[in-house]
Design an enzyme around this catalytic site. Structure first.
Site, PDB file in Angstrom:
ATOM      1  N   PRO A 141       0.826  -1.220   0.000  1.00 47.22           N
ATOM      2  CA  PRO A 141       0.000   0.000   0.000  1.00 47.22           C
ATOM      3  C   PRO A 141       0.858   1.267   0.000  1.00 47.22           C
ATOM      4  O   PRO A 141       0.364   2.349  -0.290  1.00 47.22           O
ATOM      5  CB  PRO A 141      -0.807  -0.097   1.291  1.00 47.22           C
ATOM      6  CG  PRO A 141      -0.580  -1.449   1.847  1.00 47.22           C
ATOM      7  CD  PRO A 141       0.630  -2.039   1.207  1.00 47.22           C
ATOM      8  N   GLU A 168       2.618  -7.672   8.433  1.00 48.25           N
ATOM      9  CA  GLU A 168       2.897  -6.229   8.470  1.00 48.25           C
ATOM     10  C   GLU A 168       3.711  -5.761   7.265  1.00 48.25           C
ATOM     11  O   GLU A 168       3.984  -4.590   7.122  1.00 48.25           O
ATOM     12  CB  GLU A 168       3.689  -5.877   9.736  1.00 48.25           C
ATOM     13  CG  GLU A 168       2.973  -6.168  11.040  1.00 48.25           C
ATOM     14  CD  GLU A 168       1.805  -5.248  11.262  1.00 48.25           C
ATOM     15  OE1 GLU A 168       1.984  -4.027  11.227  1.00 48.25           O
ATOM     16  OE2 GLU A 168       0.686  -5.762  11.465  1.00 48.25           O
ATOM     17  N   ARG A 181      -2.357  -9.255 -20.699  1.00 48.21           N
ATOM     18  CA  ARG A 181      -3.235  -8.910 -21.828  1.00 48.21           C
ATOM     19  C   ARG A 181      -2.557  -7.977 -22.834  1.00 48.21           C
ATOM     20  O   ARG A 181      -3.062  -7.758 -23.926  1.00 48.21           O
ATOM     21  CB  ARG A 181      -4.591  -8.363 -21.360  1.00 48.21           C
ATOM     22  CG  ARG A 181      -4.540  -7.076 -20.609  1.00 48.21           C
ATOM     23  CD  ARG A 181      -5.913  -6.699 -20.099  1.00 48.21           C
ATOM     24  NE  ARG A 181      -6.757  -6.108 -21.131  1.00 48.21           N
ATOM     25  CZ  ARG A 181      -6.635  -4.886 -21.595  1.00 48.21           C
ATOM     26  NH1 ARG A 181      -5.674  -4.090 -21.130  1.00 48.21           N
ATOM     27  NH2 ARG A 181      -7.448  -4.427 -22.518  1.00 48.21           N
ATOM     28  N   ASP A 203      -6.129   0.476 -25.904  1.00 46.52           N
ATOM     29  CA  ASP A 203      -5.752   1.139 -24.662  1.00 46.52           C
ATOM     30  C   ASP A 203      -5.132   2.492 -24.952  1.00 46.52           C
ATOM     31  O   ASP A 203      -5.400   3.462 -24.266  1.00 46.52           O
ATOM     32  CB  ASP A 203      -4.759   0.290 -23.861  1.00 46.52           C
ATOM     33  CG  ASP A 203      -5.432  -0.922 -23.248  1.00 46.52           C
ATOM     34  OD1 ASP A 203      -6.661  -1.001 -23.327  1.00 46.52           O
ATOM     35  OD2 ASP A 203      -4.717  -1.772 -22.711  1.00 46.52           O
TER      36      ASP A 203
HETATM   37  N1  ADE Z   1      -0.694  -5.159  -0.093  1.00 45.98           N
HETATM   38  C1  ADE Z   1      -1.638  -4.836   0.791  1.00 45.98           C
HETATM   39  N2  ADE Z   1      -2.442  -3.871   0.313  1.00 45.98           N
HETATM   40  C2  ADE Z   1      -1.978  -3.574  -0.935  1.00 45.98           C
HETATM   41  C3  ADE Z   1      -2.349  -2.653  -1.935  1.00 45.98           C
HETATM   42  N3  ADE Z   1      -3.375  -1.833  -1.781  1.00 45.98           N
HETATM   43  N4  ADE Z   1      -1.637  -2.614  -3.070  1.00 45.98           N
HETATM   44  C4  ADE Z   1      -0.589  -3.427  -3.239  1.00 45.98           C
HETATM   45  N5  ADE Z   1      -0.174  -4.311  -2.323  1.00 45.98           N
HETATM   46  C5  ADE Z   1      -0.852  -4.398  -1.177  1.00 45.98           C
END
Ligand code: ADE
Length: 386
Positions: free
Chosen positions: A85, A112, A150, A165
């Site tokens: 994230p 984590e 793809r 695309d």
């Molecule tokens: N791992 C946990 N959440 C994630 C996300 N939103 N994007 C990529 N990897 C992740």
């Protein structure tokens, strides 16, 4: 293309790699995916791969050593991606660039996350699939594999994905319908049944514009308007009295490169205008440049040609509030469907229906860009390839 996934949960990938388009790509050898079980590189009898986070809340972190050993066991050079994230948010442009790699390695974190020292020393790109948190990197890894595969020639039609695309980049897709033509009292838009390809194409573009404006206007900065306007677009330039042939040629070249219908040049003085006319003709620019005695006459000419009042956008400093950003202008062009006319020159701020913030330069105009450069930059934002 070769993809290796390093994960503590290889079972996640079994049916994914056997199914649908990705499954077919793997079966046909267009995509070669191996899944490496991280536990095989774990430490001790228990094949430990994680440990408590230092100074943390008791959560577990995947250790750097098993991950590194798993990578060191792979042969040849590779590009290592770590979904998290905290990564840069994935876009179609990133997918395109990932699809050009010979060997992509995706390292899946869990709990984590993974030891930051591994990320610093071994990862080429940390990427996020969106602003939400998942329990691990396996689903993002599948997202990467799906979107990249793809784009591999032969996986989806005849390179259709790639062409479509890039054509539709920055715009949402139009709605799709299939049989029956009437379902529970709801009909398919008649144009789709007409067999008229150009009408259908027009309908698709209009729907894409309406949807994008409605739902994702933020995407517009990435879109070229070139395929979405049903009218021509124009540049009007108020030249200095001493017309420099090089500047004229450069502006005219920019205009033709970006598909501008005509470069319009208002010159009030008849004698000066005649001088300009012979210069334009000497430079061989008669087909792309048109002279007028006034801006008003030029606008009338566009109106006659397009059957719609031009929407004139003055590039320069307006009075405070009147000065709008280029993204707003882009949105307005798509909403009003009038032929856009970008107006350049000294003190043109009052010439437009709107005034667009200048491309560069501070409040005292100390770093004003030469007009030929400003024309290129503005045209590129609206009509350049993306
Ligand atoms: N791992 C946990 N959440 C994630 C996300 N939103 N994007 C990529 N990897 C992740």
């Amino acid at each position: 293309m070769r993809i290796t996934v390093v994960t503590a949960f290889p079972q996640f990938f079994r049916s994914f790699l056997d199914t649908s388009i990705v499954g077919r790509a793997v079966e046909r050898g267009l995509l070669n995916v191996s899944v490496v079980d991280l536990r095989e590189y774990g430490e001790g009898d228990y094949r430990q791969i994680d440990d408590y986070s230092f100074g943390g809340n008791g959560g577990m972190v995947i250790m750097a050593e098993p991950l590194s050993r798993a990578l060191e066991d792979l042969d040849g050079p590779s590009f290592v991606v770590y979904p998290s994230p905290q990564g840069v948010t994935m876009t179609q442009e990133m997918v395109e660039s990932l699809s050009t790699k010979d060997h992509l390695v995706i390292v899946c974190g869990h709990y984590e996350g993974v030891d930051e020292r591994f990320v610093q020393s071994k990862v080429d790109m940390e990427l996020s699939i969106g602003d939400y948190v998942l329990t691990g990197g396996e689903l993002p890894a599948m997202v990467v594999i799906d979107s990249v595969s793809r784009l591999i020639p032969g996986v989806v039609g005849k390179g259709r994905a790639v062409v479509e695309d890039s054509f539709y980049r920055g715009m949402l897709d139009n709605p799709h319908f299939t049989r029956p033509a009437e379902w529970r009292g709801m009909e398919v838009p008649p144009v789709l049944l007409s067999g008229n390809d150009s009408e259908i194409d027009l309908w698709r573009r209009r729907e894409a514009v309406v949807r994008t404006l409605d739902r994702r206007a933020d995407l517009l900065c990435r879109a070229s308007l070139r395929n979405y306007l049903e009218v021509g677009y124009y540049v009007m330039w108020f030249p200095p009295d001493e017309l420099d042939p090089w500047t004229l040629r450069t502006i005219s070249l920019s205009c033709s490169s970006y598909g501008v219908s005509r470069l319009l040049i208002p010159v009030q003085d008849g004698e000066v205008r005649e001088g300009f006319r012979s210069l334009i003709s000497d430079l061989g620019l008669d087909a792309s440049v048109k002279l007028f005695p006034s801006a008003q006459k030029a606008s009338q000419w566009v109106l006659k040609k397009e059957k719609k009042q031009p929407f004139s956008i003055a590039i320069g400093k307006g009075q405070g509030e009147e000065n709008i950003s280029w993204l707003e202008v882009k949105r307005e062009i798509l909403s009003n469907s009038r032929p856009p006319m970008f107006v350049f020159g000294e003190n043109v701020a009052s010439e437009g229906d709107v005034t667009m913030r200048p491309v560069a330069g501070d409040d005292r105009d100390r770093s004003a860009l030469p007009v030929q450069n400003a024309v290129s930059v503005v045209l590129d934002r609206f009509f350049g390839w993306r």
